[in-house]
Design a protein around this motif. Sequence first.
Motif, PDB file in Angstrom:
ATOM      1  N   VAL A  31       0.313  -0.993   0.068  1.00 48.93           N
ATOM      2  CA  VAL A  31      -0.504  -0.471  -0.633  1.00 48.93           C
ATOM      3  C   VAL A  31       0.757   1.098   0.497  1.00 48.93           C
ATOM      4  O   VAL A  31       0.576   1.929  -0.640  1.00 48.93           O
ATOM      5  CB  VAL A  31      -0.449  -0.211   0.704  1.00 48.93           C
ATOM      6  CG1 VAL A  31      -2.095   1.458   1.224  1.00 48.93           C
ATOM      7  CG2 VAL A  31      -1.633  -0.974   1.039  1.00 48.93           C
ATOM      8  N   ASP A  34       2.013   1.853  -3.575  1.00 50.52           N
ATOM      9  CA  ASP A  34       0.846   2.216  -4.538  1.00 50.52           C
ATOM     10  C   ASP A  34       0.812   1.141  -5.170  1.00 50.52           C
ATOM     11  O   ASP A  34       0.499   0.734  -6.328  1.00 50.52           O
ATOM     12  CB  ASP A  34       1.153   3.516  -4.517  1.00 50.52           C
ATOM     13  CG  ASP A  34      -0.457   4.061  -5.615  1.00 50.52           C
ATOM     14  OD1 ASP A  34      -1.437   3.465  -5.569  1.00 50.52           O
ATOM     15  OD2 ASP A  34      -0.707   4.626  -5.986  1.00 50.52           O
ATOM     16  N   ARG A  36      -1.223  -1.776  -6.331  1.00 52.75           N
ATOM     17  CA  ARG A  36      -2.473  -2.487  -6.270  1.00 52.75           C
ATOM     18  C   ARG A  36      -2.747  -3.475  -6.159  1.00 52.75           C
ATOM     19  O   ARG A  36      -4.515  -4.116  -6.279  1.00 52.75           O
ATOM     20  CB  ARG A  36      -3.039  -1.701  -7.115  1.00 52.75           C
ATOM     21  CG  ARG A  36      -2.593   0.159  -6.542  1.00 52.75           C
ATOM     22  CD  ARG A  36      -4.162   0.969  -7.497  1.00 52.75           C
ATOM     23  NE  ARG A  36      -4.133   2.473  -6.522  1.00 52.75           N
ATOM     24  CZ  ARG A  36      -5.345   3.266  -6.628  1.00 52.75           C
ATOM     25  NH1 ARG A  36      -6.329   3.323  -7.587  1.00 52.75           N
ATOM     26  NH2 ARG A  36      -4.524   4.846  -5.976  1.00 52.75           N
ATOM     27  N   HIS A  64      -8.546   4.552   1.106  1.00 52.10           N
ATOM     28  CA  HIS A  64      -8.020   4.227  -0.585  1.00 52.10           C
ATOM     29  C   HIS A  64      -8.718   3.785  -1.425  1.00 52.10           C
ATOM     30  O   HIS A  64      -9.216   3.370  -2.068  1.00 52.10           O
ATOM     31  CB  HIS A  64      -6.400   3.662  -0.296  1.00 52.10           C
ATOM     32  CG  HIS A  64      -5.823   3.738   0.549  1.00 52.10           C
ATOM     33  ND1 HIS A  64      -4.356   4.881  -0.018  1.00 52.10           N
ATOM     34  CD2 HIS A  64      -5.042   3.631   1.668  1.00 52.10           C
ATOM     35  CE1 HIS A  64      -3.638   5.204   1.020  1.00 52.10           C
ATOM     36  NE2 HIS A  64      -3.707   4.640   1.997  1.00 52.10           N
ATOM     37  N   LEU A 146     -12.167  -2.820  -3.733  1.00 44.29           N
ATOM     38  CA  LEU A 146     -11.384  -3.290  -3.168  1.00 44.29           C
ATOM     39  C   LEU A 146     -12.160  -5.139  -3.185  1.00 44.29           C
ATOM     40  O   LEU A 146     -12.992  -5.030  -3.275  1.00 44.29           O
ATOM     41  CB  LEU A 146     -10.550  -3.319  -1.768  1.00 44.29           C
ATOM     42  CG  LEU A 146     -10.208  -4.628  -1.373  1.00 44.29           C
ATOM     43  CD1 LEU A 146      -8.772  -5.116  -1.780  1.00 44.29           C
ATOM     44  CD2 LEU A 146      -9.905  -4.758  -0.165  1.00 44.29           C
ATOM     45  N   TRP A 174      -8.311  -1.807  -6.382  1.00 45.52           N
ATOM     46  CA  TRP A 174      -6.814  -2.537  -5.476  1.00 45.52           C
ATOM     47  C   TRP A 174      -7.436  -4.800  -5.576  1.00 45.52           C
ATOM     48  O   TRP A 174      -8.386  -4.304  -5.827  1.00 45.52           O
ATOM     49  CB  TRP A 174      -7.321  -2.098  -3.991  1.00 45.52           C
ATOM     50  CG  TRP A 174      -7.005  -1.117  -3.754  1.00 45.52           C
ATOM     51  CD1 TRP A 174      -7.619   0.627  -4.523  1.00 45.52           C
ATOM     52  CD2 TRP A 174      -5.698   0.048  -3.611  1.00 45.52           C
ATOM     53  NE1 TRP A 174      -6.525   0.839  -3.677  1.00 45.52           N
ATOM     54  CE2 TRP A 174      -5.248   0.277  -3.111  1.00 45.52           C
ATOM     55  CE3 TRP A 174      -4.434  -1.182  -2.756  1.00 45.52           C
ATOM     56  CZ2 TRP A 174      -4.384   1.342  -3.199  1.00 45.52           C
ATOM     57  CZ3 TRP A 174      -3.416  -0.363  -2.071  1.00 45.52           C
ATOM     58  CH2 TRP A 174      -3.224   0.894  -2.435  1.00 45.52           C
TER      59      TRP A 174
END
Length: 933
Positions: A31, A34, A36, A64, A146, A174
């Motif tokens: 994270v 970055d 993902r 996020h 996500l 993500w």
Amino acid sequence: MSMPGVHQSRKSQSPLRRHQNEALEALAGSVADDARRSWIVLPPGAGKTRVGVEHAKNLLDAGHVFTVVAFGPNTAIQTQWANAWNDLGADRAGLDRDLTTRFSALTYQSLAVFDDDRDATTSLLDELAPGGRELVDRLGDGGPVLLILDECHHLLDVWGNLLAELLDLLPGVWVLGLTATPPGTMTAAQSELVSGLFSDIRYSASIPAVVREGDLAPFADLVWVTTPTSEENSWLSGQAVRFTELITGILDPTQGSVPFLEWVDRRFLGTRGQTVSWVAMSRSHPDLCSAALRLHHADLLRLPPGASPAEQHRRDPDADDWALLIDDWMRHHLLASEKAEDRELAEAIRRALPAIGYRWTRTGIRAGRSPVDRVIAYSAAKPQATTEIICAEAANLGERLRMLVLCDFESLTATLPTDVREVISEDSGSALLVLETLVADARTTGLRPLLVSGKTVAGAPDVLSDLRTAIAESDEPLASRLQISEPVSGISRLEGPWSSRTWVPHVTELFSTGRSQVLIGTRALLGEGWDAPAITGLIDLSTATTPTAVTQTRGRALRRDPKQAQKVALNWTVVCVSPDHPRGDQDWGRLVRKHDGFFGTDSDGEIVDGVAHIDSVFSPYEPPETELADEINARMIARSQDRSEIARRWQVGSECKDEELLSVRVLADTGPREAKALARPESGTVLNDEIGAKPRHLGGDPGHILPFRVRTATVVAWMGLGLILLLLGVAIDDVGGLVLTVLGLVLWLSLPVVLTIAGTRRIRDYAKPPTVGQLAGAVSEALHNAGLSKTGSDSVRIRVDVSGDLRCHLDADAQSAEVFALALDEAVSPIADPRYLVPRWSLPQPSIGARGLWERLKVGWSNAQQSDPVWHAVPSALGRRREPALAYSQAWNRWIGGGEAIYTRNPEGAGVVTAYRGTNPMQMTSVLRTSWH
């Protein structure tokens, strides 16, 4: 939307385990970068779901993402995700495609629903049914999201390409992929797909690492070897006659313009006008070349130049080998020939193939659906073997027994093929037959066995009555609508308005509390996503061998049970082997595939992969002799009854590297010397169970005990000087003469003494072969000096196991350990076609008595050890260039004693390698194994 089994939040959460913490730390790092897309590999029971919900909460809290959607392969896993999220005490998890909550748990099927009236397009997203398209739109419109893809191995064959399109549509998404399947078991295509979906593995932990940490139960993998019933054996023997007739006809030297054996000679040995490169052929046709080496083992083919038979080649050809060799003969000769006799022979072979389980296709001979394999896989002997295992376990555990039996199917739905109806019934291999066998046996009926599948709950009427009573305690309306059917063969069914989603939790509770101690189920229902920590053992009767199926099956029994702090789980596999048919080893092959890449403790306490961890005498290349079945089963029962010893071997709580190292085993029963003699440790080098080794040629030639070399001129001068002194002493009649006489006598007598001592020292070293430790020392030192290994001889570890085999590995990084193991395996194997050979100085054992003294004196005088050396191959890792080959020569001379390596591609070296090719200078047999540390 509500689902059975989904609960409200719980007030307390158990602390995170070590591997969960490490996985979350790795995800936090991604994270921060970055990155993902992440992929986490943790075994069943290690807490992947907890890692997923904690990561989801972290991303949500940090802003996020706004939405989290967890996909799983079935409703059981969907329920687990919802419960795990609810346990965090946050808002409730959603269970439908509306995505109205921050966290939703769905199945892959909720996305991958295709329109029945769709037209084929280049995009799978365009072919989705309206519900699936609406879900895709919501994922795109809901802001940062996500996606948790649980058991993501399911993506590889079913939903992978669809999800790849979905992720391309959501560039900022993500992604967290979670799986229990070891990445090393994937194919190249699967690896490419996974890499595109998830990028690199962020964190991985193996089953042994989690067991060692104490978060999974210690376990043992065991096998029960059985043979087909007498009726099945009679049928198999009849089928084997067809195979024997086919092979006998093919080996007939009058068949074909170029008979089969002449063809394989040309193919693998070459002709006067055409040479064969074994290296090139083995790279382009590895399976065919392996079949050829097994043909060599059967004395039907000379050893091809350059070939080096390994463990897998030390047996006669099996049915698949014959198919490969015949296929090569047919495609490259019979069908390419213009002669009518060759064409007719090819057609006759093609017609005969189906009778032995093969068929001819446009691409050659391929294995078909073999009735032989079906008879063996679903032999009636297997339910009886299951009964014996359960009886032994019940006697050992008593009320603590909770045995799970997994089958491929509840009952056969298709009609049996006509070719097997006479030998097996429609119930063969079914969970129902296992249940009937256990209920009918007085030893096991009291264990109250129960069958559960996606369609049925079945058992003895009294057991089903108890189940209905237990259901009434929590759901009286449901229990009142359930009916027990009339028994057939002692088996009834619990019928009513319910489904597997409802009955599985109730059956699980009855099983966990011991009101039923044996649960029989199908792999489709209980093989993945179903948890029952009370399980003490599992009996695998299924035929699935994919890494995913094996991982999930093994994982059913490994979960820790809070009520059994000392739980030790047993994973049994029942294997049927028939010596009466060439394909009678198919079930053993399934066992091998089930354990390939999976680790467990062996009888010596080492953690190794493959069938060797079940029993060190097992080979992945052929089953044991059926005459040994009773002995093997007795060993397995004895091992199962000592659960404390199984736990001790795992050394729970001790540190580990969680890495795999390739190692070498030198087998004790394959040569004229015992393993301890092969090791022959020097005095003071044994530490615990490890064997040390010292260079035997550290100071050079042991016969050089004088500051100068003893040559013929030296002996003449020595004797001449002694003679002169004697003559002078006799001539001078005083004290000086006496002194000269004594000096002359000393010179005359000391020479044979010195030479005898020198010869004795040489014979001590050169008349016996080097030890494995000395070979390993030379190999490791040379690899280190050549820059091919990070460590040298001080990292070599050798010990003798309980069976007398030598186990040797390099205690280093995985790459160095692999290079060392492959090189040492070559060093103790027969000579193939090396680029360099190195001589080992050698002497015969001397005679006894005066003749022996004379022989020692001669050896001390000359360099007889160099006149007839024993030649050894320089391992290929060190033989590709001259510099590392010379490094091996130097290490070889220090550890063993010998001259400089010779190049075998010039006339002198070619003559030597031709003379020694195929010889085994160490008279040893070695096998490669992978161990975990």
